[in-house]
Design an enzyme around this catalytic site. Structure first.
Site, PDB file in Angstrom:
ATOM      1  N   ASP A 186      44.140   8.032 -24.303  1.00 57.77           N
ATOM      2  CA  ASP A 186      44.345   6.802 -25.071  1.00 57.77           C
ATOM      3  C   ASP A 186      43.151   6.672 -26.018  1.00 57.77           C
ATOM      4  OD1 ASP A 186      44.388   4.190 -26.052  1.00 57.77           O
ATOM      5  OD2 ASP A 186      45.312   3.383 -24.238  1.00 57.77           O
TER       6      ASP A 186
ATOM      7  N   LYS B  98      45.874  -2.233 -32.880  1.00 60.01           N
ATOM      8  CA  LYS B  98      44.421  -2.390 -32.938  1.00 60.01           C
ATOM      9  C   LYS B  98      43.856  -1.766 -34.233  1.00 60.01           C
ATOM     10  CE  LYS B  98      45.266  -4.351 -29.055  1.00 60.01           C
ATOM     11  NZ  LYS B  98      46.045  -3.677 -28.093  1.00 60.01           N
TER      12      LYS B  98
ATOM     13  N   ARG C  95      67.880   3.187 -35.552  1.00 60.90           N
ATOM     14  CA  ARG C  95      67.243   3.381 -34.236  1.00 60.90           C
ATOM     15  C   ARG C  95      66.730   4.810 -34.122  1.00 60.90           C
ATOM     16  NH1 ARG C  95      70.195   5.029 -30.114  1.00 60.90           N
ATOM     17  NH2 ARG C  95      71.896   3.560 -30.376  1.00 60.90           N
TER      18      ARG C  95
ATOM     19  N   TYR D  93      43.378  -0.198 -19.254  1.00 57.30           N
ATOM     20  CA  TYR D  93      43.925  -1.455 -19.781  1.00 57.30           C
ATOM     21  C   TYR D  93      44.887  -2.075 -18.752  1.00 57.30           C
ATOM     22  CZ  TYR D  93      47.045  -4.519 -22.354  1.00 57.30           C
ATOM     23  OH  TYR D  93      47.819  -5.581 -22.742  1.00 57.30           O
TER      24      TYR D  93
HETATM   25  C1  LIG Z   1      43.319   0.637 -24.691  1.00 60.63           C
HETATM   26  C2  LIG Z   1      44.673   0.007 -24.839  1.00 60.63           C
HETATM   27  N1  LIG Z   1      45.777   0.781 -24.705  1.00 60.63           N
HETATM   28  C3  LIG Z   1      47.012   0.270 -24.817  1.00 60.63           C
HETATM   29  C4  LIG Z   1      47.228  -1.077 -25.059  1.00 60.63           C
HETATM   30  C5  LIG Z   1      48.625  -1.622 -25.155  1.00 60.63           C
HETATM   31  O1  LIG Z   1      49.000  -1.815 -26.489  1.00 60.63           O
HETATM   32  P1  LIG Z   1      50.019  -2.937 -27.013  1.00 60.63           P
HETATM   33  O2  LIG Z   1      49.396  -4.275 -26.747  1.00 60.63           O
HETATM   34  O3  LIG Z   1      50.175  -2.619 -28.473  1.00 60.63           O
HETATM   35  O4  LIG Z   1      51.290  -2.773 -26.263  1.00 60.63           O
HETATM   36  C6  LIG Z   1      46.110  -1.914 -25.214  1.00 60.63           C
HETATM   37  C7  LIG Z   1      46.308  -3.358 -25.485  1.00 60.63           C
HETATM   38  O5  LIG Z   1      45.385  -4.136 -25.510  1.00 60.63           O
HETATM   39  C8  LIG Z   1      44.808  -1.355 -25.097  1.00 60.63           C
HETATM   40  O6  LIG Z   1      43.701  -2.117 -25.215  1.00 60.63           O
END
Ligand SMILES: Cc1ncc(COP(=O)(O)O)c(C=O)c1O
Length: 379
Positions: free
Chosen positions: A170, A195, A46, A98
């Protein structure tokens, strides 16, 4: 070294025990101590393990950070960054963020005394006007998912730094290959590694990359205390994915531009949001702060019925959540990724009923365009 060289080699030194060129997967929960109080650097998975450390070193290098930490989803990474704040602190967040971030703030963190405002971070004076004495963090998604609005990272970083506010970006939609927010003045970068970083739609993960030691200490404390660190197998998969990030992004950029041009020229498409098009209101900013425009596009077909027709008739593109994989994924943000936003809020930020989002993959682009063309003919 260059980006592609770092992506392939940093954290990926040959295994000292066997010479294996690919790191083994350390699928173990605990580590035997050499003698009481003496470890070989790891005690419990962990807290840390070799596959996590390898991936974190590579990410820190690619984003130009002092350190990185990886989590079991993008949301776990983002949640950890928000926990750098305390009750009473104020946070400014991009408006068309998001849907999962919207849900985390409005349905969970607000209950713990965090104050936040959704602001169009593409509008620098609006960000300035939203700053309060207790504002401690600005969280910008650039480009925004799915409306493709950009934040001028350098301009917002200047505002933030003058007031000792932490700027978080982000960088999921572009990856460090196309955009490096820390070099533009941001303090922290977050990713959904699910992604582009992983790129093959076969793992879920998140990352936080930091520039300041005090933030690193706190994020490491949160990672090992709350226990959301990424496991060995998923770290190994993302490390493997990152080795081809540079070539994948080149192809995503090329295919993204071709598909955006095709959509923009199609009579059934009302509007296309893609920063690579000269018609995008922030095209100049994209040229300035990005190396490539990426492969995320949203476009408006005017009605839910038209969107439904298109989504039900694609054959090469897959109707699915997520993005950033080698395969083209197409979705309806209003009813899929952003369903947790109230309909009036979605409408206000431009997530209309007719809006479709496409994550253009790296298939032959002629096949993608032919597929979209035949599906649009059904609209
Ligand atoms: C721009 C963006 N940030 C964060 C996330 C969250 O990521 P996760 O689905 O890996 O938790 C997403 C998910 O689609 C996203 O498109």
């Amino acid at each position: 070294m260059g980006f592609a060289t770092d992506a392939i080699h940093v954290g990926q030194e040959p295994d000292p025990a066997t010479g294996a060129i690919v790191a083994p997967i350390y699928q173990t929960s605990t580590y035997v101590q050499e003698e009481f109080g003496k470890t070989k650097g790891y005690d419990y998975a962990r807290t840390a393990h070799p596959n996590r450390r390898a991936l974190e070193r590579c990410l820190a290098k690619l984003e130009g950070g002092a350190g990185a930490f990886v989590f079991n989803s993008g949301m776990a990474a983002i949640d950890t960054v928000f926990r750098l704040l305390r009750p009473g602190d104020h946070l400014i967040v991009s408006r068309a963020v998001y849907g999962g971030v919207y849900r985390l703030l409005t349905q969970l963190l607000g209950q713990f005394g965090l104050a936040f405002d959704f602001v169009d971070t593409g509008d620098v004076p609006a960000v300035k006007a939203a700053i309060r004495p207790e504002t401690r963090m600005i969280y910008a998604e650039t480009p925004t998912n799915p409306t493709m609005i950009l934040t001028d990272i350098a301009a917002v970083a200047k505002l933030a730094r003058a007031r000792e506010i932490t700027l978080v970006v982000d960088n999921t939609f572009l990856s460090p290959y196309c955009q490096q927010p820390l070099a533009l003045g941001a303090h922290i970068v977050v990713h959904s590694m699910t992604k582009y970083l992983n790129g093959h739609s076969d793992a879920v993960g998140g990352a936080v990359i930091l520039s300041r030691q005090e933030d690193m200490d706190r994020v490491y404390f949160l990672q090992r205390s709350a226990g959301a660190g990424l496991g060995p197998m998923d770290c190994w998969l993302v490390s493997r994915g990152i080795k081809t990030l540079a070539v994948r992004m080149e192809q995503h950029n090329a295919n993204g531009m071709d598909v955006a041009r095709f959509l923009a020229s199609h009579p059934k498409v009302k509007h296309v949001n893609y920063p690579g098009l000269e018609s995008h209101p922030q095209h100049e900013l994209a040229l300035r702060q990005q190396r490539g425009f990426g492969a995320m596009i949203s476009f408006d077909l005017g009605s839910l019925e038209a969107a439904r027709k298109l989504l039900n008739h694609v054959r090469v593109c897959s109707l699915a959540e997520s993005l950033g994989g080698v395969e083209t994924l197409i979705s309806h943000p209003g009813q899929m990724t952003h369903a947790s936003m109230p309909a009036e809020f979605r409408e206000k930020v431009g997530i209309t009923e007719g809006l479709v989002r496409i994550s253009v993959g790296i298939e032959d682009v002629a096949d993608l365009i032919a597929d979209l063309d035949q599906a649009l003919a059904r609209v």
